[in-house]
Design a protein around this motif. Structure first.
Motif, short mmCIF file in Angstrom:
data_model
loop_
_atom_site.label_atom_id
_atom_site.label_comp_id
_atom_site.label_asym_id
_atom_site.label_seq_id
_atom_site.Cartn_x
_atom_site.Cartn_y
_atom_site.Cartn_z
N ASN A 194 2.72 -8.53 12.77
CA ASN A 194 3.74 -7.55 12.34
C ASN A 194 4.47 -7.98 11.03
N ILE A 195 4.88 -7.14 10.22
CA ILE A 195 5.27 -7.31 8.96
C ILE A 195 6.20 -6.24 8.62
N GLU A 196 7.45 -6.65 8.00
CA GLU A 196 8.37 -5.67 7.70
C GLU A 196 8.64 -6.00 5.64
N GLY A 197 9.06 -4.75 5.33
CA GLY A 197 9.17 -5.22 3.87
C GLY A 197 9.09 -3.79 3.00
N GLU A 198 9.27 -3.96 1.67
CA GLU A 198 8.91 -2.72 1.01
C GLU A 198 7.63 -2.42 0.86
N TRP A 199 7.45 -1.22 0.83
CA TRP A 199 6.17 -0.65 0.76
C TRP A 199 4.87 -1.47 -0.11
N ASP A 200 5.60 -1.30 -1.47
CA ASP A 200 4.58 -2.09 -2.52
C ASP A 200 4.29 -3.33 -2.05
N GLU A 201 5.21 -4.11 -1.71
CA GLU A 201 5.19 -5.76 -1.57
C GLU A 201 4.09 -5.73 -0.48
N VAL A 202 4.30 -4.94 0.79
CA VAL A 202 3.56 -5.34 2.15
C VAL A 202 2.19 -4.97 1.50
N PHE A 203 1.95 -3.68 0.97
CA PHE A 203 0.38 -3.52 0.67
C PHE A 203 -0.21 -4.20 -0.38
N ALA A 204 0.63 -4.75 -1.13
CA ALA A 204 -0.07 -5.71 -2.42
C ALA A 204 -0.48 -7.02 -1.31
N ALA A 205 0.21 -7.35 -0.48
CA ALA A 205 -0.30 -8.59 0.49
C ALA A 205 -1.37 -8.22 1.35
N VAL A 206 -1.53 -6.83 1.77
CA VAL A 206 -2.45 -6.51 2.49
C VAL A 206 -3.89 -6.45 1.93
N LYS A 207 -3.74 -6.08 0.70
CA LYS A 207 -4.78 -6.00 -0.32
C LYS A 207 -5.59 -7.54 -0.63
N TRP B 26 -9.11 0.90 -3.87
CA TRP B 26 -8.01 0.53 -3.28
C TRP B 26 -6.77 0.96 -3.55
N ASP B 27 -6.35 0.75 -4.82
CA ASP B 27 -5.24 1.13 -5.47
C ASP B 27 -4.88 2.67 -5.44
N GLU B 28 -6.03 3.47 -5.79
CA GLU B 28 -5.62 4.83 -5.87
C GLU B 28 -5.61 5.38 -4.58
N VAL B 29 -6.39 4.99 -3.59
CA VAL B 29 -6.27 5.44 -2.09
C VAL B 29 -5.01 4.94 -1.56
N PHE B 30 -4.53 3.78 -1.64
CA PHE B 30 -3.14 3.41 -1.03
C PHE B 30 -1.80 4.11 -1.73
N ALA B 31 -2.14 4.50 -3.09
CA ALA B 31 -1.04 4.95 -3.78
C ALA B 31 -0.88 6.50 -3.06
N ALA B 32 -2.13 7.26 -2.68
CA ALA B 32 -1.97 8.42 -2.17
C ALA B 32 -1.63 8.35 -0.69
N VAL B 33 -1.85 7.34 0.08
CA VAL B 33 -1.08 7.12 1.53
C VAL B 33 0.27 7.06 1.47
N LYS B 34 0.66 6.24 0.34
CA LYS B 34 2.22 6.18 0.29
C LYS B 34 2.91 7.60 -0.13
N ARG B 35 2.14 8.10 -0.92
CA ARG B 35 2.75 9.59 -1.35
C ARG B 35 2.56 10.66 0.22
N CYS B 36 1.58 10.18 0.75
CA CYS B 36 1.68 11.19 2.25
C CYS B 36 2.94 10.93 2.81
N HIS B 37 3.41 9.32 3.08
CA HIS B 37 4.43 9.06 3.71
C HIS B 37 5.73 9.95 3.01
N GLU B 38 5.91 9.50 1.89
CA GLU B 38 7.03 9.99 1.18
C GLU B 38 7.02 11.59 1.45
N GLU B 39 5.90 12.14 1.17
CA GLU B 39 5.99 14.05 1.10
C GLU B 39 6.33 14.26 2.60
#
Lengths: 107, 107, 107, 107
Positions: free
Chosen positions: A44-57, B49-62
């Motif tokens: 389990n990890i928590e944080g800002e979306w961009d930081e968390v997903f950069a780490a997953v990548k 990767w970056d394009e796909v996850f940018a879209a996933v983030k937009r889904c959550h925001e939307e």
């Protein structure tokens, strides 16, 4: 946007043991200033979306570099905008609804 | 790094129907130039990767913007470096191992 | 209790290809009288809880018998008591919320 | 066949809080003689396949009885036939690959 994720990486084509790959991911999360909470079927990890997903990548990149030709990851993603809730809040919320007896046994 | 994902979004606090949120996500993926493949329990998407996850983030925001205070997403992530494999390749690979009789019934 | 599941089996310790194991599972579901719907990241199945899960167990047993020492499965489970909903209903519900143009592209 | 699962139940149509439903599931697992290990995004359980899945079914039945018209569950299933491995073994295996410093922080 804050996010709580539960990450479970499964490398394919590398034998049955996955622990060294999980350990590599833990180090990536710690290096990113995140605080991974390891459990028996994921982290389990928590944080800002961009930081968390950069780490997953980076986890996927690192596991491929180690030797795994293919990776399957199971991810749970939680976001909420009604209130802030940490990983610990989530556990406490369940515990508060369990009686004292159950409490000791389940954690 | 190419990635194939299977996304299943579950909004909480908004009633039992999730289809309008899934439809909103489909539009986001299409607008991003991705080609979502809807199935009964999620949506398959492939891309960088970056394009796909940018879209996933937009889904959550939307979905939060629409009205859902909380979102739970179940995500499967596949990456591989040994060869290129599309969503269709994956399905064809299974089909080729099923006999003709099974083939017609399973897809 | 009716259930709709989305099953994704990942054998470990057997190489990078998973399609022969997925094909074996398809045959198990068909033999059980269930109607698996294969997609690029899993298989959707609907039916009575006990029948569906008996088949899932047989999938694990069969994959171990084939040669995989370890199996990781990602499963999504849907139950609802407010109305009956089939796999096709779920897809149609999303499609009805997408315009005609999107419709053709997303399925 | 022994199984290790990671269960995450998400009731729909009942508001944003899920903790009371998770607590109900914990009680079901305890009553079944299983030893659930709660974490922030789910619960880990180990045991014989039939016992574990009978309890998972009871969780769905109970949550519907409580008031949720629809339930989405994300489940990770692990089986292996090469050796016995408990939930604790899995965690220890990762920890042994992390240095002492990381060790303290990650658990």
């Amino acid at each position: 946007m804050k996010v709580l994720i539960d990450l479970c990486v499964v490398p394919l084509g590398t034998g049955v043991s996955v622990s060294k790959y999980v350990a590599a991911c833990e180090k990536i999360f710690l290096a990113a200033g995140l605080k991974p909470k390891l459990h028996a079927n994921g982290t389990n990890i928590e944080g800002e979306w961009d930081e968390v997903f950069a780490a997953v990548k980076r986890c996927h990149e690192e596991i491929h570099t180690m030797d795994a030709p293919r990776i399957f990851t199971s991810l749970r993603i939680n976001t909420r905008v009604d209130k802030e809730q940490t990983l610990e809040d989530k556990i406490m919320s369940v515990q508060s609804k369990l009686s004292g007896d159950f409490n000791k046994e389940t954690l």
